[in-house]
Design a protein around this motif. Sequence first.
Motif, PDB file in Angstrom:
ATOM      1  N   HIS A  32       0.840  -1.196   0.000  1.00  0.00           N
ATOM      2  CA  HIS A  32       0.000   0.000   0.000  1.00  0.00           C
ATOM      3  C   HIS A  32       0.868   1.235   0.000  1.00  0.00           C
ATOM      4  O   HIS A  32       1.605   1.446   0.935  1.00  0.00           O
ATOM      5  CB  HIS A  32      -0.917   0.010   1.225  1.00  0.00           C
TER       6      HIS A  32
ATOM      7  N   MET B 112      -7.673  -6.966   1.564  1.00  0.00           N
ATOM      8  CA  MET B 112      -7.265  -5.625   1.988  1.00  0.00           C
ATOM      9  C   MET B 112      -7.143  -4.684   0.792  1.00  0.00           C
ATOM     10  O   MET B 112      -7.517  -3.505   0.879  1.00  0.00           O
ATOM     11  CB  MET B 112      -5.933  -5.701   2.742  1.00  0.00           C
TER      12      MET B 112
ATOM     13  N   SER C 250      -9.400  -1.345   0.443  1.00  0.00           N
ATOM     14  CA  SER C 250      -8.692  -0.087   0.278  1.00  0.00           C
ATOM     15  C   SER C 250      -9.145   0.631  -0.997  1.00  0.00           C
ATOM     16  O   SER C 250      -9.368   1.840  -0.999  1.00  0.00           O
ATOM     17  CB  SER C 250      -7.200  -0.405   0.247  1.00  0.00           C
ATOM     18  N   ASP C 251      -9.322  -0.130  -2.072  1.00  0.00           N
ATOM     19  CA  ASP C 251      -9.797   0.461  -3.328  1.00  0.00           C
ATOM     20  C   ASP C 251     -11.173   1.100  -3.160  1.00  0.00           C
ATOM     21  O   ASP C 251     -11.529   2.033  -3.864  1.00  0.00           O
ATOM     22  CB  ASP C 251      -9.929  -0.618  -4.424  1.00  0.00           C
TER      23      ASP C 251
ATOM     24  N   ASP D 178     -12.187   2.607  -0.540  1.00  0.00           N
ATOM     25  CA  ASP D 178     -12.103   3.614   0.522  1.00  0.00           C
ATOM     26  C   ASP D 178     -12.643   3.136   1.861  1.00  0.00           C
ATOM     27  O   ASP D 178     -13.174   3.919   2.645  1.00  0.00           O
ATOM     28  CB  ASP D 178     -12.830   4.904   0.097  1.00  0.00           C
TER      29      ASP D 178
ATOM     30  N   ARG E 290     -11.505   1.858   5.254  1.00  0.00           N
ATOM     31  CA  ARG E 290     -10.229   1.873   5.958  1.00  0.00           C
ATOM     32  C   ARG E 290     -10.093   0.684   6.912  1.00  0.00           C
ATOM     33  O   ARG E 290     -11.055   0.270   7.553  1.00  0.00           O
ATOM     34  CB  ARG E 290     -10.073   3.191   6.725  1.00  0.00           C
TER      35      ARG E 290
ATOM     36  N   HIS F 165      -0.397  -3.134   4.597  1.00  0.00           N
ATOM     37  CA  HIS F 165      -0.717  -1.906   5.316  1.00  0.00           C
ATOM     38  C   HIS F 165      -2.184  -1.891   5.665  1.00  0.00           C
ATOM     39  O   HIS F 165      -3.012  -1.892   4.772  1.00  0.00           O
ATOM     40  CB  HIS F 165      -0.362  -0.692   4.456  1.00  0.00           C
TER      41      HIS F 165
ATOM     42  N   SER G 242      -4.256  -4.709  12.245  1.00  0.00           N
ATOM     43  CA  SER G 242      -5.386  -4.788  11.325  1.00  0.00           C
ATOM     44  C   SER G 242      -6.712  -5.085  12.033  1.00  0.00           C
ATOM     45  O   SER G 242      -7.733  -5.279  11.387  1.00  0.00           O
ATOM     46  CB  SER G 242      -5.120  -5.847  10.243  1.00  0.00           C
TER      47      SER G 242
END
Lengths: 335, 335
Positions: free
Chosen positions: A282, B253, B257-258, B260, B262, B282, B328
Amino acid sequence: MATIKDVAKRAGVSVATVSRVINNSSRVTPETREAVTKAQDELNYHPSISAKIALRQDSDIIGMMIADHSDPYFGQMVKVVDQLATKEGMSLIVNAGYRDADRERQCIDELIQKRCRIIIAHSMNLRDDILIRYMANQKSMILINRNLRGFPDRCVYLDDEGGAYLAVKHLIQNGHTKIAYIRSSHQVDDAEQRFRGYVRALEEAGITFNPALVVSEEPTPQGGEQGAETLLGLSQHFTAIACYNDMQAAGAMAILSDNDIRIPENVSIIGFDNTAISRYLHPRLTTIMNPVSAMAISAFSIGLAIVKGEDASVHSRVFTPTLIKRFSVRDLRSF
Amino acid sequence: MATIKDVAKRAGVSVATVSRVINNSSRVTPETREAVTKAQDELNYHPSISAKIALRQDSDIIGMMIADHSDPYFGQMVKVVDQLATKEGMSLIVNAGYRDADRERQCIDELIQKRCRIIIAHSMNLRDDILIRYMANQKSMILINRNLRGFPDRCVYLDDEGGAYLAVKHLIQNGHTKIAYIRSSHQVDDAEQRFRGYVRALEEAGITFNPALVVSEEPTPQGGEQGAETLLGLSQHFTAIACYNDMQAAGAMAILSDNDIRIPENVSIIGFDNTAISRYLHPRLTTIMNPVSAMAISAFSIGLAIVKGEDASVHSRVFTPTLIKRFSVRDLRSF
DNA sequence: GTGAAAGCGCTAACAA
DNA sequence: TTGTTAGCGCTTTCAC
């Protein structure tokens, strides 16, 4: 362990007949075949490959030498060769030299002793003269990632210098001029080549090379962590880091992130190899495609062609890296 | 290829003497040794392992069967065994079955045909009865990741159910109750076990199991991507995803993440295996430690003990997974 | 269609 | 210390 004699006795036939059944080598009556198969099964008979090789003097084994079993880069290479070998009815043996010259020699010797028909070697630490000797004696030995003089048709390799040049040029085109480099601490050809590509890209752009921005680390995530820490401690300003490979990039990204340095807003990162991991970092890592699979296929095909007495020159030997744009490089010119 | 006879002739000695020099088996005068070594070198002689095995009937080869050469999980396993084997003066052969039952049989048969002294197999798709037959006939065959009835002392495995239980319990203890699960689509024991651990943790906490929150995917990053997409499309509310392994977690993940979403603020994620990649995602992935190396060492040690006629029962056979807390998983209770 | 026997490269027992 | 030789499990040629 049961032998062919045991099976022959139990089936009431001669060893020759058993051999014929095993190898489907000539016509055998269904009844005989049945009896032999039954005896085989009852005795849990598995023919000894060694006896066969000792006698026949050739083996259908393809041998590989790689650097490290646990490195996914080599894992991919092995998998490709394994699948091609299986398709050809050959079996595969893989030895890992772990970047140690003596161990590498041992590995290759072992492959020769096992009478591999084709040997594909990715040597990291063997000197040219030693490799030349092996190549001269093993006519179906192929080298990956090395351009050994005297054997242009049996060397498959990547243009590492061009790849690094591409990476750094991409950074420069995005407005970066303070570009750090984490190089591999191993004394191998590709490390040197990639470093040279970095230097050439800078020179061509008229950027003075700053040795303080170059650190030398293991080609692992840990090496990348170490390298990033060193660079951060330098209090030398830089806007981008080019890495020897994706593993180092992954480690560097973790350290940057720990220090609240955002990628690519504060620092851009570019990797090399396009390992599986690069898509899941990331942000997703911009990197250089290393066509391992294609190289492995080529190496195998050349070896096979040699063994079969076919024309090996139709297969590619030098491969060109390409840029994979993702999200770890910021365009500084738009600000 | 030069044979022992050629060397003997060139050195002016008998084949027996050459054999003695090669194997350091008994005293030879320095001059004789010198002459033999010289002839060996001049002829590029490499003794044929096969001839030796054919004659001696035992081999110093240790054979492994794994699922996939390109999977770093197996890469690590192989590396550990390789290094132990080298220390014992043994060599290693690794075959990959790629989760196909027929191919797995072929792999094991090949190891037997090559007369491996020890066989370590990580079978994914072989039925119990087939494995039982192999185990019964190959006295120094060890199974990793399987608890085969009848062979308690030659099975080394992880408590997969306990591991998944641990993971999900950790989520529950952090206040999660809507917990999705991406399971492995492969019909293998560990997939079933891990899924069971998920269900048990829910039940124990009095959370009703919601089958709509379970998706079944390949144990790869791509599978994880697919799984996350499916879950997001479900419009079923969830605050956490437990995955079959770290690869799936990595893919999930990336998709989150793509979109949005979190991690861990909006959705928590937990993996399984503690693969190298998990430290570089991440945020760094909270996961379950799968002690592959320790299991590989144990499997090897048991095999070696059997071969040497020593007591194998001193080595561990069942391994306990532990929780690796990283970043995480969000603690919902503090809000 | 099947069997007898030679022989692959090597090691080890025995002889010298 | 060194050489002679039998023989490992297998394939293949040549008879029948």
